[in-house]
Design a protein around this motif. Structure first.
Motif: not given
Lengths: 594, 86
Positions: A195-200, A208-212, A303-306, B56-58
């Motif tokens: 949900f957080i990834s979707l929101q942000l 994947l959201g981390l790099f979006s 991703a959760v962390g960032a 972090q991923q790869g």
């Protein structure tokens, strides 16, 4: 219905599930108690291994660890997963072929020495006991945060729950409860993350959201279309914190990563999970499945962390860093909820009615203070665990998701504790009682001894959890360092070399054990007693902190074992044949009934 | 069973396979993830560089592929050399 009641329902339901499994999976023989009768499907074992491995620290603290330092702490992600490659290729299939119940048993048989076996038991007990203290304390903390019971009461409830299914079911009961616990913890972890990834970012997969790029309409002056990590880097540098993606010391980072990898591969409670699958080929697959299930959390955690860190910053600076900070009266509800627990704390130092969060000790921070008339960072307490614990509330998810996080945190702590307790109790009942003290003990007697050892181990772990030694934080480093320096090299040489004899193995294990302990004690105090440290951090040998010492201890172990073995007698013929047989899978079925 | 020529060949095939896998293992984590990060810093990935993505991923994805590849390859080597479980 209030949140605490909802949390009780979720936690209560998960406990009821574990008890149900415990009754269904009672152990009737030592083979079932120690190795679940070697009938566990490799995918199921992979799931159980993931729960066994991922502790309260992985679940609650890891995202925060990464969020507060950014790139540099990626070493935990690589270190705690890369060890599985070593385990899958260098240890697990061969130890499964050997077909016995405990790690010290392999050491004793391969090095034809009771001394080697006892040294291995000592290493195992030190490693697992230090580890289990943290798990018991973690369970207590999870209880107190979600269910508003005293931490000590929570710890005792947790101990009783583990006691029921671990004593009754042994490895068999633990395996199937771990599967259930894995399901609870992974659902609890990923739902808020998605949900957080979707929101942000609009991307449903957090990794994947981390790099979006950022979504439109977000607070904090966040520009739409700019990558999330660029946004985070920009906000952090404006506030005087280190850039999220910057590297500090690559060589030390590499050394620490290696220490965690070798340590992971040498942890006995994880190794014994691979004794439960029917065939050698299954042990290989199962290591892969374990990493699949671990990766689901480990790919999500950064991703959760960032994202959580970004969310906290934009909450504190809703108008961007240039604009006005959040007013004390406008702090969101979740902020107030967690302030009560002491994990978050604010203090309006300059009395302007707003809370400014920044790094006062930096140049950029000083400039910001100058410009806005600040007198210090006003988010005075910011516990890193908050990033996972408050995640559902930050994402404005319904109360049942919070209940799920409560059950998930407890599942993570209980599943790891149970695995560790089994490793300890089987070493006591099988390696000490059955093999050293009373070899004539009957099958029934040994099963009873295993159950009693389990109960005693739980009582001791509970006691240590209630009265944690002052060095609890350091001992986790000790556990990984010791596993890396003592058990891993000895097990690996036992399989890959026919030249290492009993004298070499014992000398090597002791060299790894003593050098690691010595290095830890010199810098952290003898037996971690405060004030007894003889050297300080400016005197690290080649700048190596004690937490990073594992690979060097392992090197000592390898070198000493090699030199001593070459200077002394050859390995007896029957042991060389044992090594040959461990190396090939054929005949693994026969090894089951030993 | 001990020291038969086919067992020796089987074992050296295993050692070769493990070596290759561990070189890739080290390259993905210690290499691109940490020490060689400056070398691949020119390759941009979502707001940062390839090294950050590997860290972090790869690397974790590479580890996964390696373990499954090893398991598949070894299980077929077992059959090829006739040392698999009946």
């Amino acid at each position: 219905m209030d949140q605490t009641t909802l949390n009780f329902i979720f936690v209560g339901a998960s406990f009821a599930l574990y008890f149900g499994i415990a009754i269904w999976a009672r152990a009737g023989s030592t083979s079932e108690f120690y190795a679940a009768g070697r009938g566990v499907n490799p995918v199921v074992n992979g799931m159980a291994t993931a729960a066994d491995w991922m502790s309260a620290a992985s679940f609650i603290s890891m995202a925060g660890l990464i969020a507060f330092t950014g790139y540099n702490n990626s070493l935990f992600l690589m270190g705690w997963t890369g060890g599985y490659v070593l385990m899958a290729m260098l240890l697990a299939p061969y130890l499964r072929k050997f077909g016995k119940y405990t790690v010290p048993e392999f050491v004793g048989d391969r090095y034809y020495s009771q001394t080697a076996r006892v040294v291995a038991v000592v290493c195992l007990i030190v490693i697992s006991t230090t580890y289990v203290i943290g798990q018991m304390a973690g369970a207590g903390v999870a209880f107190s945060r979600f269910l508003e019971v005293q931490s000590d009461t929570g710890l005792i409830i947790a101990a009783c729950v583990v006691a029921v299914y671990a004593v009754l079911g042994g490895m068999k009961g633990i395996t199937y409860t771990q599967v259930a616990q894995y399901c609870v913890l992974i659902i609890a972890y990923t739902i808020p993350a998605i949900f957080i990834s979707l929101q942000l970012t609009g991307n449903p997969i957090p990794g994947l959201g981390l790099f979006s790029s950022m979504n439109e309409g977000l607070p904090g002056g966040v520009e739409a279309g700019v990558p999330l990590l660029t946004t985070l880097d920009g906000l952090l540098t404006d506030l005087g914190f280190n850039e999220y993606t910057a590297t500090t010391n690559p060589w030390l980072m590499a050394l620490y990563t290696l220490s965690l990898m070798i340590g992971t591969a040498g942890l006995p409670h994880v190794i014994i999970r691979f004794f439960t699958v029917p065939r050698v080929a299954d042990a290989r697959w199962s290591a892969g499945w374990a990493l699949v299930f671990i990766a689901l959390l480990y790919l999500t955690a950064p991703a959760v962390g960032a994202m959580a860190r970004l969310n906290v910053i934009t909450t504190m600076w809703p108008n961007g860093v240039e604009g006005e900070a959040v007013a004390v009266d406008d702090l969101p509800d979740w902020f107030r909820t967690w302030e009560v627990t002491g994990l978050l704390g604010v203090e309006d130092l300059n009395g302007d009615g707003m809370i400014q969060y920044y790094n006062a000790g930096s140049e950029a921070g000083a400039a910001l203070a100058e410009a806005q008339g600040l007198e210090g960072n006003e988010l005075v307490t910011f516990n890193r665990d908050i990033l996972v614990l408050a995640n559902p509330e930050i994402a404005q998810l319904p109360g049942w998701v919070i209940g799920l996080i409560a059950a998930g945190g407890l599942a993570a702590a209980l599943s790891t504790a149970a695995g560790l307790l089994l490793a300890i109790s089987s070493a006591i009942s099988h390696d000490l009682i059955k093999s050293t003290i009373n070899p004539n003990i009957s099958e029934k007697g040994e099963l009873m001894a295993a159950r009693v050892s389990m109960l005693v181990a739980i009582v001791i772990a509970t006691y240590l959890g209630l009265n944690p030694p002052g060095f609890a934080a350091q001992v986790v480093a000790l556990a990984f360092g010791l596993a890396a320096a003592s058990l891993f090299p000895t097990l690996m040489m036992g399989i890959f070399s026919k030249r290492i004899n009993s004298k070499g193995a014992v000398a090597g294990m002791l060299a790894g054990l003593i050098s690691t302990c010595l290095y830890l004690f010199l810098y952290l105090g003898w037996f971690f007693i405060p004030g007894t440290a003889m050297l300080d951090s400016s005197q690290y040998l080649f700048g190596i902190p004690p937490t990073h010492f594992g690979p060097i201890g392992a090197l000592f172990n390898f070198a000493v074992a090699y030199l001593v073995s070459n200077a002394t007698e050859e390995v007896p013929q029957e042991i060389q044949e044992l090594v040959e047989s461990v190396r090939i899978p054929r005949g693994a079925g026969a090894a089951v009934d030993h | 069973m001990a020291d038969s020529p086919s067992n020796n060949e089987y074992w050296s095939a295993n050692i070769r396979l493990v070596t290759i896998c561990l070189v890739i293992w080290a390259l993905a984590s210690f290499g691109f993830g940490i020490l060689l990060r400056p070398l691949v810093s020119g390759i941009a990935v979502g707001g940062t560089d390839l090294g950050f993505w590997f860290a972090q991923q790869g690397s974790i994805l590479v580890f996964l592929v390696l373990i499954f590849f090893y398991a598949w390859r070894m299980n077929s080597l077992d059959k090829q050399f006739g040392v698999d479980e009946e």
